[in-house]
Write an enzyme that holds these catalytic residues in place. Structure first.
Site, PDB file in Angstrom:
ATOM      1  N   TYR A  79      51.859  45.168  39.318  1.00 12.59           N
ATOM      2  CA  TYR A  79      52.534  44.641  40.513  1.00 12.59           C
ATOM      3  C   TYR A  79      53.868  43.984  40.186  1.00 12.59           C
ATOM      4  O   TYR A  79      54.697  43.779  41.064  1.00 12.59           O
ATOM      5  CB  TYR A  79      51.641  43.632  41.258  1.00 12.59           C
ATOM      6  N   ASP A 130      35.957  51.473  36.108  1.00 13.93           N
ATOM      7  CA  ASP A 130      35.278  52.423  36.995  1.00 13.93           C
ATOM      8  C   ASP A 130      33.771  52.165  37.006  1.00 13.93           C
ATOM      9  O   ASP A 130      33.122  52.166  38.049  1.00 13.93           O
ATOM     10  CB  ASP A 130      35.592  53.876  36.595  1.00 13.93           C
ATOM     11  N   ASP A 184      42.462  42.891  42.139  1.00 15.85           N
ATOM     12  CA  ASP A 184      42.760  43.015  43.563  1.00 15.85           C
ATOM     13  C   ASP A 184      41.694  43.897  44.218  1.00 15.85           C
ATOM     14  O   ASP A 184      41.109  43.557  45.250  1.00 15.85           O
ATOM     15  CB  ASP A 184      44.153  43.653  43.707  1.00 15.85           C
ATOM     16  N   ASP A 197      37.969  42.571  46.370  1.00 19.38           N
ATOM     17  CA  ASP A 197      37.653  42.980  47.749  1.00 19.38           C
ATOM     18  C   ASP A 197      36.280  43.645  47.805  1.00 19.38           C
ATOM     19  O   ASP A 197      35.528  43.456  48.764  1.00 19.38           O
ATOM     20  CB  ASP A 197      38.714  43.940  48.282  1.00 19.38           C
ATOM     21  N   LYS A 208      40.329  49.036  31.111  1.00 16.49           N
ATOM     22  CA  LYS A 208      40.277  50.506  31.045  1.00 16.49           C
ATOM     23  C   LYS A 208      40.771  50.876  29.646  1.00 16.49           C
ATOM     24  O   LYS A 208      41.732  51.629  29.463  1.00 16.49           O
ATOM     25  CB  LYS A 208      41.165  51.087  32.168  1.00 16.49           C
TER      26      LYS A 208
END
Ligand code: NAD
Length: 368
Positions: A143, A233, A257, A261, A200
């Site tokens: 970001y 994942d 992020d 959620d 990851k």
């Protein structure tokens, strides 16, 4: 009597309605525990764009920096939606204030209130006992990395495309990983002593650095805390199959992020989830949900996430643990007594137990 300075950022949509309930509860709990709160309101998000042409006026950041804590509601709405990179967007206010206050840690507790366990879309046996803390890195990663959009021959394909190309860069510096890892280990020591680090590392170099540093700090300074690694994942799956196994989960900005959620949805009630953003000085507290423009101005928004963000403020900025516990107890009592705002009511809720924003705030105050 201690007086704390709070910068109030109501923002857009339901923001002004719910933040008023947060202040009401803070004032009531302050009176009980010998603290008072002095509020200074400032503009952020869409309303700041309308008034000042920018989502984060300098004055707002200055007020925030001069305060003991910042209470934010939410920003955004269809009025300011744009994909034109030249036009200001409300969320630039959020990113800007996090950067300006050097808030590098986002804490999102995900706990199931037993009165609302039916609200989850998951089976009760899966969500039973869920009590986790998402620790998300806030100021690094993709970001904030270098990005560009340009034209070149490689971007032009056989389908008549005009050759546009874009990239974003996921970048992490060692010190950024170091300080967030410490926050996670410290949080775990106050909880069930377990950290799950999400990355990851099978693909991304920034994740390999992340994993290396998290382990180095763990082995040297926090060997008493249990540490596990999980690929992002796989984590997305485990969060909905065995959520109660997680205690503290730490991850980089974009993974956090998305996963926070997902974790929020475990509870099935977005209007209940608070969050805190911490750095090394002034911290910011806000609900996890957005500005809910669809219900703005109707007096029906759920103020509990905002009220629970005030609980976090008392806990993390003012070290008022008893007062914070009191707010949580009061919210639990209101829910146990069957009171609901529309978003958390179900078919079994009697109509006379469905209340609006102001009444819900009053009920919490009555239960303090
Ligand atoms: P949202 O969280 O605003 O709303 C999603 C749904 O949940 C809506 O149906 C809404 O009515 C409901 N809802 C949310 N909070 C509620 C509450 N307290 N009480 C009752 N119902 C509630 O998400 P969205 O619709 O995707 O986004 C709306 C706007 O908010 C967009 O402009 C978005 O960019 C912005 N947004 C802001 C933040 C923030 O300020 N931190 C976060 C997410 C989205």
């Amino acid at each position: 009597m201690t007086t704390y300075k709070i910068c109030l950022l109501p923002g857009d949509g339901i923001g002004p309605e719910i933040i008023a309930e947060g202040c009401k509860v803070l004032d009531a709990v302050g009176a009980k525990y010998g603290a008072s709160f002095e509020y200074t309101e400032a503009a952020i998000g869409g309303c700041a764009i309308d008034e000042f042409g920018t989502a984060l006026p300098d004055e707002t950041l200055a007020v925030a920096k001069a305060s003991d804590a910042v209470l934010l509601a939410a920003v955004g709405g269809p009025k300011w939606d744009t994909t034109d990179p030249e036009r200001p967007r409300p969320e630039q206010g959020l990113l800007g204030i996090r950067k300006g206050l050097e808030l590098y840690t986002n804490l999102r507790p995900v706990q199931i209130f037993s009165a609302l366990s039916e609200a989850s879309t998951l089976k009760p046996e899966v969500i039973d006992g869920v009590d986790l803390m998402m620790v998300r890195e806030l100021t690094g990663g993709v970001y904030f990395g270098m990005r560009e959009r340009f034209y070149d021959e490689e971007g032009a394909g056989p389908n008549g495309s005009n050759g546009q190309r874009a990239y974003d860069t996921m970048e992490y510096r060692e010190y950024e990983i170091d300080r967030i890892a410490r926050q996670a280990f410290e949080a775990a020591r106050k909880r069930r002593n377990k950290v799950t680090s999400v990355d990851k590392a099978n693909v991304l170099e920034s994740s390999r650095l992340w994993r290396e540093i998290v382990h180095a700090i763990h082995d040297k300074e926090y060997p008493d805390v249990e540490l596990e690694d999980i690929l992002v994942d796989n984590c997305a799956m485990q969060l909905i199959t065995r959520p109660a196994d997680f205690d503290v989960m730490v991850t980089e900005n974009m993974f956090g992020d998305i996963l926070s959620d997902e974790a929020a949805q475990l509870t099935g009630s977005l209007g209940m989830l608070a969050s805190a953003s911490l750095g090394d000085s002034t911290a910011l507290y806000e609900p996890s949900h957005g500005s809910a423009p669809d219900i703005a101005g109707k007096g029906i928004a759920n103020p509990l996430a905002q009220i629970l963000s005030c609980e976090m403020m008392l806990r993390y900025s003012f070290d008022m643990q008893d007062a914070a516990d009191d707010i949580r107890r009061a919210v639990t009592a209101v829910l146990d007594a069957g009171w609901r705002t529309g978003d958390i009511a179900d078919a079994a809720t009697p109509a006379d137990k469905v209340v609006g924003t102001v009444r819900m705030g009053d009920l919490v105050v009555e239960n303090l």
